[in-house]
Scaffold this active site. Structure first.
Site, PDB file in Angstrom:
ATOM      1  N   ASP A  24      -5.366   8.860   2.699  1.00 35.61           N
ATOM      2  CA  ASP A  24      -6.606   8.083   2.569  1.00 35.61           C
ATOM      3  C   ASP A  24      -7.724   8.994   2.052  1.00 35.61           C
ATOM      4  O   ASP A  24      -8.052   9.995   2.682  1.00 35.61           O
ATOM      5  CB  ASP A  24      -6.976   7.507   3.939  1.00 35.61           C
ATOM      6  CG  ASP A  24      -8.355   6.856   3.969  1.00 35.61           C
ATOM      7  OD1 ASP A  24      -8.844   6.456   2.892  1.00 35.61           O
ATOM      8  OD2 ASP A  24      -8.935   6.756   5.072  1.00 35.61           O
ATOM      9  N   ASN A  26     -10.939   7.778   1.086  1.00 33.01           N
ATOM     10  CA  ASN A  26     -12.310   7.284   1.270  1.00 33.01           C
ATOM     11  C   ASN A  26     -12.671   7.025   2.730  1.00 33.01           C
ATOM     12  O   ASN A  26     -13.745   6.485   3.016  1.00 33.01           O
ATOM     13  CB  ASN A  26     -12.552   6.028   0.420  1.00 33.01           C
ATOM     14  CG  ASN A  26     -11.647   4.866   0.829  1.00 33.01           C
ATOM     15  OD1 ASN A  26     -10.897   4.974   1.809  1.00 33.01           O
ATOM     16  ND2 ASN A  26     -11.691   3.777   0.080  1.00 33.01           N
ATOM     17  N   ASP A  28     -11.543   4.940   4.978  1.00 30.92           N
ATOM     18  CA  ASP A  28     -11.514   3.592   5.562  1.00 30.92           C
ATOM     19  C   ASP A  28     -10.295   3.366   6.457  1.00 30.92           C
ATOM     20  O   ASP A  28     -10.121   2.281   7.007  1.00 30.92           O
ATOM     21  CB  ASP A  28     -11.572   2.521   4.465  1.00 30.92           C
ATOM     22  CG  ASP A  28     -10.325   2.475   3.593  1.00 30.92           C
ATOM     23  OD1 ASP A  28      -9.442   3.357   3.726  1.00 30.92           O
ATOM     24  OD2 ASP A  28     -10.225   1.543   2.753  1.00 30.92           O
ATOM     25  N   ASP A  32      -4.537   5.104  -0.054  1.00 27.06           N
ATOM     26  CA  ASP A  32      -4.953   4.440  -1.289  1.00 27.06           C
ATOM     27  C   ASP A  32      -4.283   5.113  -2.487  1.00 27.06           C
ATOM     28  O   ASP A  32      -3.640   6.162  -2.359  1.00 27.06           O
ATOM     29  CB  ASP A  32      -6.480   4.455  -1.421  1.00 27.06           C
ATOM     30  CG  ASP A  32      -7.100   5.794  -1.053  1.00 27.06           C
ATOM     31  OD1 ASP A  32      -6.636   6.814  -1.599  1.00 27.06           O
ATOM     32  OD2 ASP A  32      -8.038   5.822  -0.219  1.00 27.06           O
ATOM     33  N   ASP A 101       6.991  -2.494  -6.785  1.00 30.08           N
ATOM     34  CA  ASP A 101       7.671  -3.497  -5.968  1.00 30.08           C
ATOM     35  C   ASP A 101       7.435  -4.864  -6.587  1.00 30.08           C
ATOM     36  O   ASP A 101       6.284  -5.274  -6.769  1.00 30.08           O
ATOM     37  CB  ASP A 101       7.102  -3.468  -4.548  1.00 30.08           C
ATOM     38  CG  ASP A 101       8.183  -3.548  -3.490  1.00 30.08           C
ATOM     39  OD1 ASP A 101       9.061  -4.414  -3.628  1.00 30.08           O
ATOM     40  OD2 ASP A 101       8.148  -2.754  -2.539  1.00 30.08           O
ATOM     41  N   ASP A 197      12.102  -7.100  -4.371  1.00 32.41           N
ATOM     42  CA  ASP A 197      12.100  -7.526  -2.975  1.00 32.41           C
ATOM     43  C   ASP A 197      12.983  -8.753  -2.779  1.00 32.41           C
ATOM     44  O   ASP A 197      12.865  -9.740  -3.519  1.00 32.41           O
ATOM     45  CB  ASP A 197      10.645  -7.843  -2.569  1.00 32.41           C
ATOM     46  CG  ASP A 197      10.492  -8.127  -1.107  1.00 32.41           C
ATOM     47  OD1 ASP A 197      10.812  -7.235  -0.298  1.00 32.41           O
ATOM     48  OD2 ASP A 197      10.028  -9.236  -0.765  1.00 32.41           O
ATOM     49  N   GLU A 248      16.762  -5.394  -3.676  1.00 29.50           N
ATOM     50  CA  GLU A 248      16.959  -5.471  -2.226  1.00 29.50           C
ATOM     51  C   GLU A 248      17.811  -6.706  -1.971  1.00 29.50           C
ATOM     52  O   GLU A 248      17.355  -7.831  -2.180  1.00 29.50           O
ATOM     53  CB  GLU A 248      15.606  -5.585  -1.504  1.00 29.50           C
ATOM     54  CG  GLU A 248      15.772  -5.632   0.006  1.00 29.50           C
ATOM     55  CD  GLU A 248      14.501  -6.005   0.742  1.00 29.50           C
ATOM     56  OE1 GLU A 248      14.297  -5.496   1.861  1.00 29.50           O
ATOM     57  OE2 GLU A 248      13.703  -6.807   0.213  1.00 29.50           O
ATOM     58  N   HIS A 312      10.452   1.542   4.806  1.00 27.20           N
ATOM     59  CA  HIS A 312       9.294   0.972   5.512  1.00 27.20           C
ATOM     60  C   HIS A 312       9.680  -0.153   6.465  1.00 27.20           C
ATOM     61  O   HIS A 312       8.848  -0.599   7.252  1.00 27.20           O
ATOM     62  CB  HIS A 312       8.274   0.454   4.495  1.00 27.20           C
ATOM     63  CG  HIS A 312       8.802  -0.669   3.660  1.00 27.20           C
ATOM     64  ND1 HIS A 312       9.805  -0.504   2.732  1.00 27.20           N
ATOM     65  CD2 HIS A 312       8.481  -1.985   3.616  1.00 27.20           C
ATOM     66  CE1 HIS A 312      10.062  -1.666   2.161  1.00 27.20           C
ATOM     67  NE2 HIS A 312       9.280  -2.582   2.683  1.00 27.20           N
ATOM     68  N   ASP A 313      10.928  -0.624   6.394  1.00 23.95           N
ATOM     69  CA  ASP A 313      11.393  -1.705   7.267  1.00 23.95           C
ATOM     70  C   ASP A 313      12.327  -1.225   8.365  1.00 23.95           C
ATOM     71  O   ASP A 313      12.724  -2.023   9.217  1.00 23.95           O
ATOM     72  CB  ASP A 313      12.133  -2.765   6.446  1.00 23.95           C
ATOM     73  CG  ASP A 313      11.201  -3.675   5.669  1.00 23.95           C
ATOM     74  OD1 ASP A 313      10.044  -3.842   6.087  1.00 23.95           O
ATOM     75  OD2 ASP A 313      11.633  -4.219   4.632  1.00 23.95           O
TER      76      ASP A 313
END
Length: 541
Positions: A24, A26, A28, A32, A101, A197, A248, A312-313
């Site tokens: 990150d 910035n 937040d 990013d 993706d 996906d 996928e 990520h899953d």
């Protein structure tokens, strides 16, 4: 014997960037695209060739970007289109490639197409989505039903995932043309391909008949028409670009898989199947060996496979399949050896290369994953004890792998100057990139060496696969052979010292160590004693 066609993408190593948890810039709390740019030299130093970027399109972000409301913009959290174009330029300037993706089974319910589709039954975009007067008994990935009632027109719309993710109607040629046009938009910016996906869910069962066992949701995928859609996509879009595609594809056998990636089929280049990550909650040596053997026999010489043990899953591999405490480094290196020497393309999920572990937060409130939260709510509503439900969901929760990347031992692991969108794993002070780069024996440098070896030795890419010692409960051993090269891979996937007796034709040969995750072990005439999670690659003769 099948002659293997050689291509750049078969030789590639893919690094997956889950950007919201990467870096990150910035403050937040969200990673990013600027953060990805700033860390490209790190990925390049590792040696990866291809970056797979999780969705960064315009989105309400109900399912972390997999609910897209604008296919041609960049989500505010991620940055701007200009930032994306700069990222792409910087990737290419380092000799790497970038794939995006592609999420085209469904959109967000905030997409203009869906808003118009739901506005009236006779709207021109009504059949961009799937509407019915009555639901059937199917369940979705995230909810008890694939159908959601919409009061605007008094009908139900279909969603394979969250209610906020209505499925597109691929039977409508206008929908397909919209998607193909969008794909060209990104390909014309010179991206290098797509990770697609749940691409095998596009075609639906005709008539939507009730399922005999609705809890088994494989009726969502591999339905008649899917191959016609993908062949049309190839004909109208993909064949006009030198790009790489990976689908996928859940619910598939090797025989099914070959229909998607057969080199004579003109559909996709390669696929992710989920026989390991969806059906093997904990390490099962015999099951894993059987899966690898079946997929090799079914695909070799005809289509290409992928190798991954987390993303990520799915929970981080050292926590799910290895040992994330006493043998964290050894098991991370052992599984790295496995992934980079099995037939197919290796995928590295960010943080895997430093041995990041899964996380165990204290409360459901600490988790962000919509799938986990929905399942928790559904089971508690049935009267089950909330703590028991929570405990049952922890091991495979998707947030296990989504915690912020651990760059150093400063506040928030150096990921952000602000509070991150998801808590940082508490072990970041011991496990981080800064620490890994300072230690020549770290997991990072082991991955780097495996990637270098793969680039320099085509046996790791194109070599045949011959398993030995197939009934051994602890040792996974196999040969890879290509032209004059013959390599032996030995892996002790257990927490105990394990003797390894080699076949006579191998034990009598000269064995030259290529790489290992321990110092050279003592060796008898025909026996090794492999330490816990020990990995060895030998050159034979």
């Amino acid at each position: 014997m099948n002659i293997i066609k050689q291509t750049w993408w078969k030789e590639a190593v893919v690094y997956q960037v889950y950007w919201r948890s990467f870096y990150d810039t910035n403050g937040d709390g969200y990673g990013d695209l600027e953060g990805v740019i700033q860390k490209l030299d790190y990925i390049s130093e590792l040696g990866a060739d291809v970056i797979w970027l999780n969705p960064c399109y315009g989105s309400p972000d109900v399912d972390n970007g997999y609910d897209i409301s604008d296919y041609r913009s960049v989500m505010t959290k991620a940055g701007t289109l200009e930032t994306f174009e700069r990222l792409l330029h910087e990737v290419h300037s380092r000799g790497m490639k970038l794939i995006m993706d592609l999420v085209v089974n469904h959109t967000s319910d905030q997409h203009p197409w869906f808003i118009e589709s739901g506005s009236s039954k006779d709207h021109p975009k009504r059949d961009y989505y799937i509407w019915r007067k009555e639901p059937n008994n199917w369940r979705s990935y995230f909810t008890p039903s694939t159908w959601e009632y919409d009061e605007r027109t008094g009908e139900y719309y279909f969603h394979s995932f969250a209610t906020e993710q209505p499925d597109l109607n691929w039977e409508n040629p206008k929908v397909r043309e919209e998607i193909y046009d969008m794909m060209r938009y990104w390909l014309d910016k010179s991206i290098d391909g797509f990770r697609m996906d749940v691409i095998n869910l596009l075609a639906k069962q005709e008539g939507f008949p009730d399922a005999a066992h609705p809890e088994n949701i494989n009726y969502l995928g591999n339905n008649p028409g899917i191959h016609e859609y993908l062949q049309e996509m190839h004909e109208k879009v993909l064949k006009h670009y030198d790009v790489f595609t990976v689908g996928e594809i859940p619910f598939v056998t090797p025989e099914d898989g070959l229909l998607y990636v057969g080199e004579d089929r003109n559909e996709l280049h390669t696929l992710f199947h989920f026989e390991v990550c969806d059906y093997m909650a904990h390490w099962d040596m015999q099951m894993f060996k059987d899966i690898q053997k079946r997929w090799y026999k079914g695909m070799w010489g005809k289509g290409w496979n992928s190798q991954f043990l987390n993303n990520h899953d799915h929970t981080r591999l050292v926590t799910r399949f290895g040992n994330d405490t006493k043998y964290r480094v050894e098991s991370a290196k052992c599984f790295a050896t496995l992934l980079h020497t099995l037939p197919g393309m290796p995928y590295i999920f960010q943080g895997e290369e430093i041995g990041m572990t899964g996380v165990r937060f204290d409360s459901i409130d600490d988790y962000n994953d919509i799938a986990m939260k929905n399942k928790y709510k559904e089971e508690v509503a049935k009267g089950r004890d909330p703590r028991e439900v929570f405990e049952s969901l922890l091991h495979l929760a998707r947030d296990n792998s989504r915690t912020p990347m651990q760059w150093d031992d400063s506040a928030y692991a150096g990921f952000s100057t602000g509070e991150p969108w998801l808590k940082v794993n508490p072990n970041y002070q011991d496990i981080n990139v800064q620490e890994a780069l300072a230690d020549r024996n770290s997991v990072f440098y082991y991955y780097q060496e495996l990637i270098r070896l793969r680039k320099e030795n085509k046996v790791m890419v194109y070599g045949s696969y011959e398993p030995i010692m197939e009934n051994d409960a602890h040792v996974y051993a196999y040969y890879r052979k290509f032209e004059s090269q013959n390599w032996l891979i030995l892996l002790n996937i257990s927490e105990q010292d394990t003797p390894c007796v080699l076949p006579e034709e191998t034990s009598s040969q000269v064995l030259e160590l290529v790489i290992g995750n321990y110092s050279e072990p003592a060796r008898g005439m025909d026996e090794f004693l492999l330490k816990p999670y020990e990995a060895r690659i030998y050159r034979i003769g």
